[in-house]
Design a protein around this motif. Structure first.
Motif, PDB file in Angstrom:
ATOM      1  N   LEU A 164       0.826  -1.207   0.000  1.00  0.00           N
ATOM      2  CA  LEU A 164       0.000   0.000   0.000  1.00  0.00           C
ATOM      3  C   LEU A 164       0.860   1.255   0.000  1.00  0.00           C
ATOM      4  N   GLU A 165       1.959   1.237   0.738  1.00  0.00           N
ATOM      5  CA  GLU A 165       2.866   2.386   0.722  1.00  0.00           C
ATOM      6  C   GLU A 165       3.402   2.622  -0.687  1.00  0.00           C
ATOM      7  N   ALA A 166       3.792   1.531  -1.352  1.00  0.00           N
ATOM      8  CA  ALA A 166       4.308   1.659  -2.718  1.00  0.00           C
ATOM      9  C   ALA A 166       3.239   2.195  -3.663  1.00  0.00           C
ATOM     10  N   LEU A 167       2.026   1.713  -3.515  1.00  0.00           N
ATOM     11  CA  LEU A 167       0.949   2.134  -4.407  1.00  0.00           C
ATOM     12  C   LEU A 167       0.512   3.568  -4.122  1.00  0.00           C
ATOM     13  N   HIS A 168       0.421   3.937  -2.870  1.00  0.00           N
ATOM     14  CA  HIS A 168       0.045   5.301  -2.517  1.00  0.00           C
ATOM     15  C   HIS A 168       1.079   6.314  -3.013  1.00  0.00           C
ATOM     16  N   HIS A 169       2.347   5.892  -3.065  1.00  0.00           N
ATOM     17  CA  HIS A 169       3.410   6.784  -3.535  1.00  0.00           C
ATOM     18  C   HIS A 169       3.663   6.620  -5.033  1.00  0.00           C
ATOM     19  N   ASP A 170       2.780   5.900  -5.719  1.00  0.00           N
ATOM     20  CA  ASP A 170       2.868   5.730  -7.173  1.00  0.00           C
ATOM     21  C   ASP A 170       4.216   5.146  -7.590  1.00  0.00           C
ATOM     22  N   GLU A 171       4.660   4.125  -6.855  1.00  0.00           N
ATOM     23  CA  GLU A 171       5.958   3.501  -7.122  1.00  0.00           C
ATOM     24  C   GLU A 171       5.846   2.195  -7.899  1.00  0.00           C
ATOM     25  N   ALA A 172       4.655   1.629  -8.001  1.00  0.00           N
ATOM     26  CA  ALA A 172       4.538   0.302  -8.600  1.00  0.00           C
ATOM     27  C   ALA A 172       3.167   0.100  -9.233  1.00  0.00           C
ATOM     28  N   ASP A 173       3.143  -0.708 -10.286  1.00  0.00           N
ATOM     29  CA  ASP A 173       1.905  -1.158 -10.921  1.00  0.00           C
ATOM     30  C   ASP A 173       1.691  -2.657 -10.722  1.00  0.00           C
ATOM     31  N   VAL A 174       2.764  -3.357 -10.404  1.00  0.00           N
ATOM     32  CA  VAL A 174       2.730  -4.792 -10.121  1.00  0.00           C
ATOM     33  C   VAL A 174       3.559  -5.037  -8.876  1.00  0.00           C
ATOM     34  N   ILE A 175       3.039  -5.829  -7.958  1.00  0.00           N
ATOM     35  CA  ILE A 175       3.780  -6.200  -6.754  1.00  0.00           C
ATOM     36  C   ILE A 175       4.392  -7.588  -6.961  1.00  0.00           C
ATOM     37  N   VAL A 176       5.696  -7.691  -6.731  1.00  0.00           N
ATOM     38  CA  VAL A 176       6.400  -8.971  -6.850  1.00  0.00           C
ATOM     39  C   VAL A 176       6.894  -9.372  -5.464  1.00  0.00           C
ATOM     40  N   LEU A 177       6.478 -10.525  -5.006  1.00  0.00           N
ATOM     41  CA  LEU A 177       6.939 -11.030  -3.711  1.00  0.00           C
ATOM     42  C   LEU A 177       8.321 -11.647  -3.900  1.00  0.00           C
ATOM     43  N   ALA A 178       9.337 -10.990  -3.374  1.00  0.00           N
ATOM     44  CA  ALA A 178      10.725 -11.399  -3.599  1.00  0.00           C
ATOM     45  C   ALA A 178      11.241 -12.224  -2.433  1.00  0.00           C
ATOM     46  N   CYS A 179      10.473 -13.248  -2.092  1.00  0.00           N
ATOM     47  CA  CYS A 179      10.889 -14.232  -1.081  1.00  0.00           C
ATOM     48  C   CYS A 179      10.004 -15.452  -1.244  1.00  0.00           C
ATOM     49  N   THR A 180      10.605 -16.612  -1.468  1.00  0.00           N
ATOM     50  CA  THR A 180       9.808 -17.829  -1.623  1.00  0.00           C
ATOM     51  C   THR A 180       9.232 -18.302  -0.297  1.00  0.00           C
ATOM     52  N   GLY A 181       9.637 -17.660   0.796  1.00  0.00           N
ATOM     53  CA  GLY A 181       9.058 -17.979   2.101  1.00  0.00           C
ATOM     54  C   GLY A 181       7.729 -17.300   2.360  1.00  0.00           C
ATOM     55  N   PHE A 182       7.284 -16.422   1.448  1.00  0.00           N
ATOM     56  CA  PHE A 182       5.988 -15.760   1.602  1.00  0.00           C
ATOM     57  C   PHE A 182       4.876 -16.701   1.140  1.00  0.00           C
ATOM     58  N   VAL A 183       4.760 -17.822   1.825  1.00  0.00           N
ATOM     59  CA  VAL A 183       3.870 -18.902   1.388  1.00  0.00           C
ATOM     60  C   VAL A 183       2.405 -18.505   1.579  1.00  0.00           C
ATOM     61  N   GLY A 184       1.629 -18.651   0.527  1.00  0.00           N
ATOM     62  CA  GLY A 184       0.189 -18.435   0.605  1.00  0.00           C
ATOM     63  C   GLY A 184      -0.240 -16.997   0.727  1.00  0.00           C
ATOM     64  N   ALA A 185       0.681 -16.046   0.529  1.00  0.00           N
ATOM     65  CA  ALA A 185       0.344 -14.646   0.776  1.00  0.00           C
ATOM     66  C   ALA A 185      -0.174 -13.920  -0.457  1.00  0.00           C
ATOM     67  N   ALA A 186       0.229 -14.311  -1.646  1.00  0.00           N
ATOM     68  CA  ALA A 186      -0.019 -13.505  -2.846  1.00  0.00           C
ATOM     69  C   ALA A 186      -1.503 -13.264  -3.093  1.00  0.00           C
ATOM     70  N   ALA A 187      -2.296 -14.324  -3.097  1.00  0.00           N
ATOM     71  CA  ALA A 187      -3.721 -14.173  -3.410  1.00  0.00           C
ATOM     72  C   ALA A 187      -4.424 -13.323  -2.355  1.00  0.00           C
ATOM     73  N   ARG A 188      -4.071 -13.542  -1.113  1.00  0.00           N
ATOM     74  CA  ARG A 188      -4.708 -12.778  -0.036  1.00  0.00           C
ATOM     75  C   ARG A 188      -4.327 -11.296  -0.107  1.00  0.00           C
ATOM     76  N   VAL A 189      -3.053 -11.014  -0.371  1.00  0.00           N
ATOM     77  CA  VAL A 189      -2.627  -9.623  -0.501  1.00  0.00           C
ATOM     78  C   VAL A 189      -3.330  -8.966  -1.681  1.00  0.00           C
ATOM     79  N   ARG A 190      -3.455  -9.674  -2.797  1.00  0.00           N
ATOM     80  CA  ARG A 190      -4.127  -9.112  -3.969  1.00  0.00           C
ATOM     81  C   ARG A 190      -5.572  -8.725  -3.644  1.00  0.00           C
ATOM     82  N   ARG A 191      -6.277  -9.603  -2.936  1.00  0.00           N
ATOM     83  CA  ARG A 191      -7.663  -9.291  -2.561  1.00  0.00           C
ATOM     84  C   ARG A 191      -7.736  -8.082  -1.643  1.00  0.00           C
ATOM     85  N   GLU A 192      -6.826  -8.000  -0.691  1.00  0.00           N
ATOM     86  CA  GLU A 192      -6.861  -6.894   0.262  1.00  0.00           C
ATOM     87  C   GLU A 192      -6.466  -5.573  -0.400  1.00  0.00           C
ATOM     88  N   LEU A 193      -5.567  -5.627  -1.371  1.00  0.00           N
ATOM     89  CA  LEU A 193      -5.241  -4.408  -2.110  1.00  0.00           C
ATOM     90  C   LEU A 193      -6.437  -3.948  -2.945  1.00  0.00           C
TER      91      LEU A 193
END
Length: 238
Positions: A164-193
């Motif tokens: 959200l910080e990145a998006l509010h500051h217009d820093e990104a159009d796509v979020i890339v999770l740069a850790c394979t330990g972020f298990v199961g987070a991508a879909a949930r983060v996408r919904r919450e964004l």
């Protein structure tokens, strides 16, 4: 198809998580083998990478010799990936390259989120190597010194905050999770964004890597021998 996922860890409990995560992304008919490279507990620095590479190379060679069709090194730092491509005749990928190249097709600026500040220089080096500097808007960390946030809700909250910080500051159009330990987070983060008003993709590195590797195997391609030359046998003369 049989793929091998190699985790750079000496923690046996992590291997079960890696197996479940990779198997969840694999297509029907794709078998997933999992192996560890036990030099380190995890990779969070260049020093960790240097310690892990010999074990990773040995594990990748073993997978190729055993008949695996392709190898995923389960780390967004892509440790030993380019080195292994010189030595085996099957596709080898890590967590960074497939996720980054997938994200490039989904939006203009990429925003990477990883765990620790010590990982950021490693990601910058990978971004430069791929020629992506002009497409990366930000690299953010979770602000925690732990490498294993086991509570998915806590992990998701930390990632969402940085996204959200990145998006509010217009820093990104796509979020890339740069850790394979972020298990199961991508879909949930996408919904919450999306609930917060930002309809943007969130790319999971393990998912991108498993699907990318399956595509390489089905296409019948592997690393080019004009880029990845087999290591020559050197003889020193007195």
């Amino acid at each position: 198809m049989r793929l091998t996922v190699i985790a750079p860890t000496n923690d046996p409990a992590v291997l079960d998580v890696v197996r479940d995560e990779a198997s969840g992304w694999a297509s029907p008919g794709t078998a997933i083998d999992v192996a560890g490279a036990p030099a380190t507990a995890a990779i969070a620095s260049r020093h960790d990478t240097a310690l892990a590479v010999p074990d990773l190379l040995a594990a990748i060679a073993k997978a190729a010799d055993s008949g695996s069709d392709g190898v995923l090194v389960s780390c967004a730092g892509d440790p030993a990936v380019h080195e292994a491509r010189e030595n085996v005749d099957i596709p080898v990928v890590g967590g960074f390259q497939p996720a980054a190249l997938t994200a490039l097709s989904l939006g203009e600026r990429l925003g990477f989120i990883t765990v620790l500040p010590s990982v950021v220089p490693m990601l910058r080096a990978l971004i430069r190597a791929e020629g992506l500097t002009g497409r990366v808007g930000t690299i953010r960390t979770l602000g925690t010194d732990t490498l294993d946030v086991h509570d998915t809700a806590v992990l998701t909250g930390l990632i969402r905050e940085q996204a959200l910080e990145a998006l509010h500051h217009d820093e990104a159009d796509v979020i890339v999770l740069a850790c394979t330990g972020f298990v199961g987070a991508a879909a949930r983060v996408r919904r919450e964004l999306a609930d917060a008003g930002f309809d943007v993709p969130v790319v999971d590195p393990t998912g991108a890597a498993v699907l990318w590797l399956e595509s390489l195997v089905r296409l019948g391609v592997r690393a080019s021998r004009t880029t990845y030359h087999p290591p020559p046998t050197m003889t020193w003369r007195a």
